[in-house]
Design a protein around this motif. Structure first.
Motif, PDB file in Angstrom:
ATOM      1  N   ASP A  15       1.219  74.286 111.432  1.00  0.00           N
ATOM      2  CA  ASP A  15       1.989  73.283 110.456  1.00  0.00           C
ATOM      3  C   ASP A  15       2.701  72.137 111.520  1.00  0.00           C
ATOM      4  O   ASP A  15       2.978  71.213 110.962  1.00  0.00           O
ATOM      5  CB  ASP A  15       2.581  73.745 109.560  1.00  0.00           C
ATOM      6  N   ASP A  16       2.917  72.852 112.695  1.00  0.00           N
ATOM      7  CA  ASP A  16       4.050  71.777 113.611  1.00  0.00           C
ATOM      8  C   ASP A  16       3.366  71.714 114.946  1.00  0.00           C
ATOM      9  O   ASP A  16       4.084  72.605 115.904  1.00  0.00           O
ATOM     10  CB  ASP A  16       5.530  72.328 113.356  1.00  0.00           C
ATOM     11  N   VAL A  17       2.537  70.939 115.172  1.00  0.00           N
ATOM     12  CA  VAL A  17       1.967  70.887 116.389  1.00  0.00           C
ATOM     13  C   VAL A  17       2.949  70.410 117.602  1.00  0.00           C
ATOM     14  O   VAL A  17       3.188  70.993 118.624  1.00  0.00           O
ATOM     15  CB  VAL A  17       0.827  69.632 116.339  1.00  0.00           C
ATOM     16  N   GLU A  18       3.778  69.422 117.357  1.00  0.00           N
ATOM     17  CA  GLU A  18       4.717  69.251 118.227  1.00  0.00           C
ATOM     18  C   GLU A  18       5.644  70.388 118.823  1.00  0.00           C
ATOM     19  O   GLU A  18       6.095  70.433 119.984  1.00  0.00           O
ATOM     20  CB  GLU A  18       5.664  68.085 117.724  1.00  0.00           C
ATOM     21  N   LYS A  19       6.272  71.122 117.671  1.00  0.00           N
ATOM     22  CA  LYS A  19       6.966  72.344 118.035  1.00  0.00           C
ATOM     23  C   LYS A  19       6.165  73.096 118.894  1.00  0.00           C
ATOM     24  O   LYS A  19       6.672  74.055 119.877  1.00  0.00           O
ATOM     25  CB  LYS A  19       7.348  72.847 116.698  1.00  0.00           C
ATOM     26  N   ALA A  20       5.024  73.502 118.529  1.00  0.00           N
ATOM     27  CA  ALA A  20       3.973  74.410 119.166  1.00  0.00           C
ATOM     28  C   ALA A  20       3.875  73.880 120.602  1.00  0.00           C
ATOM     29  O   ALA A  20       3.955  74.783 121.778  1.00  0.00           O
ATOM     30  CB  ALA A  20       2.944  74.519 118.583  1.00  0.00           C
ATOM     31  N   LYS A  21       3.628  72.780 120.708  1.00  0.00           N
ATOM     32  CA  LYS A  21       3.462  72.163 122.291  1.00  0.00           C
ATOM     33  C   LYS A  21       4.660  72.263 122.982  1.00  0.00           C
ATOM     34  O   LYS A  21       4.664  72.834 124.090  1.00  0.00           O
ATOM     35  CB  LYS A  21       3.100  70.462 122.084  1.00  0.00           C
ATOM     36  N   ALA A  22       5.832  71.994 122.564  1.00  0.00           N
ATOM     37  CA  ALA A  22       7.027  72.305 123.147  1.00  0.00           C
ATOM     38  C   ALA A  22       7.319  73.740 123.515  1.00  0.00           C
ATOM     39  O   ALA A  22       7.587  74.115 124.786  1.00  0.00           O
ATOM     40  CB  ALA A  22       8.296  71.783 122.327  1.00  0.00           C
ATOM     41  N   GLU A  34      -4.581  65.048 124.453  1.00  0.00           N
ATOM     42  CA  GLU A  34      -4.912  64.903 123.350  1.00  0.00           C
ATOM     43  C   GLU A  34      -6.601  64.339 123.211  1.00  0.00           C
ATOM     44  O   GLU A  34      -6.891  63.470 123.797  1.00  0.00           O
ATOM     45  CB  GLU A  34      -3.986  63.555 122.707  1.00  0.00           C
ATOM     46  N   MET A  35      -7.199  64.837 122.111  1.00  0.00           N
ATOM     47  CA  MET A  35      -8.661  64.431 121.726  1.00  0.00           C
ATOM     48  C   MET A  35      -8.475  63.970 120.310  1.00  0.00           C
ATOM     49  O   MET A  35      -8.350  64.576 119.536  1.00  0.00           O
ATOM     50  CB  MET A  35      -9.501  65.414 121.815  1.00  0.00           C
ATOM     51  N   PRO A  36      -8.817  62.660 120.285  1.00  0.00           N
ATOM     52  CA  PRO A  36      -8.968  62.065 118.781  1.00  0.00           C
ATOM     53  C   PRO A  36     -10.159  62.702 118.284  1.00  0.00           C
ATOM     54  O   PRO A  36     -11.102  63.205 118.752  1.00  0.00           O
ATOM     55  CB  PRO A  36      -9.200  60.635 119.193  1.00  0.00           C
ATOM     56  N   ARG A  41      -7.376  62.471 113.030  1.00  0.00           N
ATOM     57  CA  ARG A  41      -6.718  63.660 113.400  1.00  0.00           C
ATOM     58  C   ARG A  41      -6.920  63.744 115.043  1.00  0.00           C
ATOM     59  O   ARG A  41      -7.810  63.089 115.584  1.00  0.00           O
ATOM     60  CB  ARG A  41      -7.187  64.869 112.689  1.00  0.00           C
ATOM     61  N   SER A  42      -6.005  64.546 115.360  1.00  0.00           N
ATOM     62  CA  SER A  42      -5.927  64.790 116.888  1.00  0.00           C
ATOM     63  C   SER A  42      -6.219  66.452 117.195  1.00  0.00           C
ATOM     64  O   SER A  42      -5.651  67.041 116.332  1.00  0.00           O
ATOM     65  CB  SER A  42      -4.790  64.377 117.413  1.00  0.00           C
ATOM     66  N   TYR A  43      -6.925  66.541 118.097  1.00  0.00           N
ATOM     67  CA  TYR A  43      -6.877  68.067 118.647  1.00  0.00           C
ATOM     68  C   TYR A  43      -6.226  67.937 120.002  1.00  0.00           C
ATOM     69  O   TYR A  43      -6.486  67.115 121.010  1.00  0.00           O
ATOM     70  CB  TYR A  43      -8.327  68.393 118.929  1.00  0.00           C
ATOM     71  N   TYR A  44      -5.514  68.798 120.245  1.00  0.00           N
ATOM     72  CA  TYR A  44      -4.749  69.208 121.467  1.00  0.00           C
ATOM     73  C   TYR A  44      -5.387  70.133 122.604  1.00  0.00           C
ATOM     74  O   TYR A  44      -5.164  71.275 122.071  1.00  0.00           O
ATOM     75  CB  TYR A  44      -3.290  69.222 121.374  1.00  0.00           C
ATOM     76  N   VAL A  45      -5.629  69.952 123.982  1.00  0.00           N
ATOM     77  CA  VAL A  45      -6.354  70.821 124.546  1.00  0.00           C
ATOM     78  C   VAL A  45      -5.007  71.300 125.562  1.00  0.00           C
ATOM     79  O   VAL A  45      -4.480  70.309 126.064  1.00  0.00           O
ATOM     80  CB  VAL A  45      -7.633  70.306 125.681  1.00  0.00           C
ATOM     81  N   ASP A  58      -3.453  70.669 113.770  1.00  0.00           N
ATOM     82  CA  ASP A  58      -2.630  70.668 112.597  1.00  0.00           C
ATOM     83  C   ASP A  58      -3.697  71.220 111.570  1.00  0.00           C
ATOM     84  O   ASP A  58      -4.789  70.798 111.552  1.00  0.00           O
ATOM     85  CB  ASP A  58      -2.360  69.429 112.145  1.00  0.00           C
ATOM     86  N   LYS A  59      -3.292  72.351 110.843  1.00  0.00           N
ATOM     87  CA  LYS A  59      -4.084  73.164 109.785  1.00  0.00           C
ATOM     88  C   LYS A  59      -3.883  72.517 108.582  1.00  0.00           C
ATOM     89  O   LYS A  59      -4.902  72.761 107.556  1.00  0.00           O
ATOM     90  CB  LYS A  59      -3.539  74.633 109.895  1.00  0.00           C
TER      91      LYS A  59
END
Length: 126
Positions: A15-22, A34-36, A41-45, A58-59
């Motif tokens: 639910d929180d991509v930015e928090k997970a990435k950090a 980042e992959m559009p 939406r975006s997918y982050y590798v 993001d789910k």
């Protein structure tokens, strides 16, 4: 392509991509590309140096809101369509029938005979 029947890819549905990435950047040293995706939406590798190691997304609007953030695994198979048919014959269920992701592979979202969800994937030849 990964060998048949081995885990090939894992992705975090959150639910929180930015928090997970950090978090994973600080704890594991991952960087993110980042992959559009369709629909804006975006997918982050997640990258470890030059190697892609996982994905994050993001789910929201993908899984019901009562499903907590979780890691989801994909197993490499020799033929997604054939394995899905075998899975159904052996008591598994298809959650999302096989579909193609351009430049990635053919994927199906399924549940095993115990109800545990997983992905089956045949990567496209590079």
């Amino acid at each position: 392509m990964a060998p048949h029947a081995k885990f090939y890819w894992n992705e975090l549905m959150t639910d929180d991509v930015e928090k997970a990435k950090a978090f994973y950047s600080a704890v594991l040293g991952w960087t993110f590309s980042e992959m559009p995706m369709e629909g804006g939406r975006s997918y982050y590798v997640a990258m470890l140096g030059d190697e892609p190691v996982a994905g994050l997304m993001d789910k929201t609007d993908i899984v019901p809101p009562y499903v907590p953030p979780h890691w989801f695994g994909y197993i490499s198979v020799d033929d997604v369509d054939a394995r899905v048919a075998l899975l159904e014959a052996k008591g598994g269920q298809v959650v999302r029938p096989p579909f193609d992701i351009e430049g990635v592979g053919r994927i199906a979202i399924v549940a095993d005979a115990t109800g545990a969800p997983l992905g089956l994937m045949t990567a496209f030849d590079e």
